[in-house]
Every structure is written in C-alpha cells, then in structure tokens.
Design a protein around this motif. Structure first.
Motif, PDB file in Angstrom:
ATOM      1  N   THR A   1       0.847  -1.194   0.000  1.00  0.00           N
ATOM      2  CA  THR A   1       0.000   0.000   0.000  1.00  0.00           C
ATOM      3  C   THR A   1       0.876   1.236   0.000  1.00  0.00           C
ATOM      4  N   ASN A   2       0.536   2.195  -0.857  1.00  0.00           N
ATOM      5  CA  ASN A   2       1.155   3.518  -0.747  1.00  0.00           C
ATOM      6  C   ASN A   2       0.111   4.569  -1.104  1.00  0.00           C
ATOM      7  N   ASP A   3       0.444   5.817  -0.851  1.00  0.00           N
ATOM      8  CA  ASP A   3      -0.518   6.899  -1.047  1.00  0.00           C
ATOM      9  C   ASP A   3      -0.804   7.179  -2.522  1.00  0.00           C
ATOM     10  N   THR A   4       0.063   6.720  -3.412  1.00  0.00           N
ATOM     11  CA  THR A   4      -0.123   6.952  -4.844  1.00  0.00           C
ATOM     12  C   THR A   4      -1.070   5.937  -5.465  1.00  0.00           C
ATOM     13  N   TRP A   5      -0.845   4.654  -5.200  1.00  0.00           N
ATOM     14  CA  TRP A   5      -1.564   3.584  -5.885  1.00  0.00           C
ATOM     15  C   TRP A   5      -2.604   2.879  -5.034  1.00  0.00           C
ATOM     16  N   GLY A   6      -2.643   3.140  -3.735  1.00  0.00           N
ATOM     17  CA  GLY A   6      -3.554   2.402  -2.867  1.00  0.00           C
ATOM     18  C   GLY A   6      -2.960   1.038  -2.542  1.00  0.00           C
ATOM     19  N   SER A   7      -3.814   0.030  -2.400  1.00  0.00           N
ATOM     20  CA  SER A   7      -3.363  -1.315  -2.023  1.00  0.00           C
ATOM     21  C   SER A   7      -3.440  -2.264  -3.205  1.00  0.00           C
ATOM     22  N   MET A   8      -2.440  -3.149  -3.282  1.00  0.00           N
ATOM     23  CA  MET A   8      -2.457  -4.192  -4.302  1.00  0.00           C
ATOM     24  C   MET A   8      -1.711  -5.408  -3.780  1.00  0.00           C
ATOM     25  N   ARG A   9      -2.105  -6.545  -4.249  1.00  0.00           N
ATOM     26  CA  ARG A   9      -1.423  -7.791  -3.884  1.00  0.00           C
ATOM     27  C   ARG A   9      -0.173  -7.898  -4.755  1.00  0.00           C
ATOM     28  N   THR A  10       0.962  -8.099  -4.111  1.00  0.00           N
ATOM     29  CA  THR A  10       2.241  -8.108  -4.815  1.00  0.00           C
ATOM     30  C   THR A  10       3.061  -9.341  -4.459  1.00  0.00           C
ATOM     31  N   ARG A  11       3.983  -9.667  -5.361  1.00  0.00           N
ATOM     32  CA  ARG A  11       4.943 -10.748  -5.142  1.00  0.00           C
ATOM     33  C   ARG A  11       6.316 -10.103  -5.106  1.00  0.00           C
ATOM     34  N   TRP A  12       7.152 -10.562  -4.191  1.00  0.00           N
ATOM     35  CA  TRP A  12       8.509 -10.060  -4.036  1.00  0.00           C
ATOM     36  C   TRP A  12       9.453 -11.254  -4.024  1.00  0.00           C
ATOM     37  N   ALA A  13      10.508 -11.201  -4.815  1.00  0.00           N
ATOM     38  CA  ALA A  13      11.528 -12.241  -4.826  1.00  0.00           C
ATOM     39  C   ALA A  13      12.878 -11.578  -4.569  1.00  0.00           C
ATOM     40  N   PHE A  14      13.611 -12.101  -3.617  1.00  0.00           N
ATOM     41  CA  PHE A  14      14.858 -11.497  -3.175  1.00  0.00           C
ATOM     42  C   PHE A  14      16.051 -12.402  -3.450  1.00  0.00           C
ATOM     43  N   THR A  15      17.162 -11.782  -3.808  1.00  0.00           N
ATOM     44  CA  THR A  15      18.455 -12.446  -3.834  1.00  0.00           C
ATOM     45  C   THR A  15      19.260 -11.830  -2.707  1.00  0.00           C
ATOM     46  N   VAL A  16      19.801 -12.672  -1.840  1.00  0.00           N
ATOM     47  CA  VAL A  16      20.579 -12.198  -0.699  1.00  0.00           C
ATOM     48  C   VAL A  16      22.015 -12.666  -0.875  1.00  0.00           C
ATOM     49  N   THR A  17      22.943 -11.725  -0.757  1.00  0.00           N
ATOM     50  CA  THR A  17      24.367 -12.003  -0.876  1.00  0.00           C
ATOM     51  C   THR A  17      25.071 -11.433   0.339  1.00  0.00           C
ATOM     52  N   ASP A  18      25.817 -12.270   1.024  1.00  0.00           N
ATOM     53  CA  ASP A  18      26.560 -11.832   2.215  1.00  0.00           C
ATOM     54  C   ASP A  18      25.678 -11.104   3.223  1.00  0.00           C
ATOM     55  N   GLY A  19      24.451 -11.611   3.404  1.00  0.00           N
ATOM     56  CA  GLY A  19      23.571 -11.079   4.429  1.00  0.00           C
ATOM     57  C   GLY A  19      22.824  -9.808   4.087  1.00  0.00           C
ATOM     58  N   ARG A  20      22.908  -9.369   2.823  1.00  0.00           N
ATOM     59  CA  ARG A  20      22.186  -8.164   2.401  1.00  0.00           C
ATOM     60  C   ARG A  20      21.460  -8.441   1.088  1.00  0.00           C
ATOM     61  N   VAL A  21      20.383  -7.733   0.844  1.00  0.00           N
ATOM     62  CA  VAL A  21      19.623  -7.896  -0.393  1.00  0.00           C
ATOM     63  C   VAL A  21      20.435  -7.308  -1.538  1.00  0.00           C
ATOM     64  N   SER A  22      20.764  -8.171  -2.513  1.00  0.00           N
ATOM     65  CA  SER A  22      21.533  -7.706  -3.669  1.00  0.00           C
ATOM     66  C   SER A  22      20.648  -7.463  -4.887  1.00  0.00           C
ATOM     67  N   HIS A  23      19.453  -8.058  -4.880  1.00  0.00           N
ATOM     68  CA  HIS A  23      18.497  -7.839  -5.965  1.00  0.00           C
ATOM     69  C   HIS A  23      17.112  -8.181  -5.439  1.00  0.00           C
ATOM     70  N   PHE A  24      16.113  -7.422  -5.887  1.00  0.00           N
ATOM     71  CA  PHE A  24      14.743  -7.835  -5.627  1.00  0.00           C
ATOM     72  C   PHE A  24      13.897  -7.525  -6.847  1.00  0.00           C
ATOM     73  N   GLU A  25      12.893  -8.385  -7.013  1.00  0.00           N
ATOM     74  CA  GLU A  25      11.917  -8.241  -8.086  1.00  0.00           C
ATOM     75  C   GLU A  25      10.556  -8.126  -7.416  1.00  0.00           C
ATOM     76  N   THR A  26       9.769  -7.189  -7.880  1.00  0.00           N
ATOM     77  CA  THR A  26       8.422  -7.041  -7.365  1.00  0.00           C
ATOM     78  C   THR A  26       7.460  -6.864  -8.523  1.00  0.00           C
ATOM     79  N   GLY A  27       6.228  -7.117  -8.263  1.00  0.00           N
ATOM     80  CA  GLY A  27       5.182  -6.964  -9.270  1.00  0.00           C
ATOM     81  C   GLY A  27       3.871  -7.425  -8.708  1.00  0.00           C
ATOM     82  N   GLN A  28       2.818  -7.214  -9.448  1.00  0.00           N
ATOM     83  CA  GLN A  28       1.501  -7.638  -8.994  1.00  0.00           C
ATOM     84  C   GLN A  28       1.433  -9.159  -8.958  1.00  0.00           C
TER      85      GLN A  28
END
Length: 104
Positions: free
Chosen positions: A76-103
C-alpha cells in the motif's frame, strides 16, 4: 495477520519499508543492489523514493516461501492504494543484492 519473513535480510528490508526508514532500508541492501518492477529494471534509488518513502509505502506480508526469499504481500502507498504483490529477493553476504516485485 502479518507473517514475518524468515530470512534476516528480507526481514530487515520489510521492517525498513514499514518504518519508512531510509537509513535502515539502505543498510539492508548491498552497495550495488538492483531491482525490477513488473519485469522492468528500475533505478533502485528513484523507485524507492517514489514508491516507498515519498508515498508512505508499507507491506503487509501474507505468505513467505520455505527458503524465506519470496513473499506475497499487500503493498500500500498513497499513490496507488493497495495491491497484492509478489517479491523475490536475492541475498548475498547477508544483504539484499536484488529484488523483483510486481503484482501477484
């Protein structure tokens, strides 16, 4: 009911988004982190400012994969309201090195 991500880097990312904490958000990311939104590579800094920090973005995590690196959330944000999203993360050395998001 919010589900807590099991991967520490992903949990830090989600907590930073929900707190609107830019410093914690940057600390959760690798120095050269990248991201994509709906399959399109984006400038992470500009995207985060627009979609998270200047528009009060927040994530209500509904489901987390067994490895803790993929989640489904109501975003949810003030621009778009609420939406169901998917997030996929790549973690390298304990930190997020890449993420993909989308509906979801």
């Amino acid at each position: 009911m919010t589900v807590q991500p099991s991967d520490p880097a992903v949990a830090a990312f989600v907590a930073a988004v929900n707190a609107g904490d830019k410093g914690a958000f940057l600390a959760a990311l690798a120095d050269d982190a990248t991201m994509s939104d709906d399959g399109t590579d984006r400038d992470l800094s500009a995207w985060a400012e627009r979609e998270i920090f200047s528009s009060n973005g927040r994530m209500d995590v509904e489901d987390v994969s067994a490895d803790g690196l993929t989640l489904t959330a109501t975003y949810t944000n003030d621009t778009w309201g609420s939406m169901r999203t998917r997030w996929a993360f790549t973690v390298t050395d304990g930190r997020v090195s890449h993420f993909e998001t989308g509906q979801a």
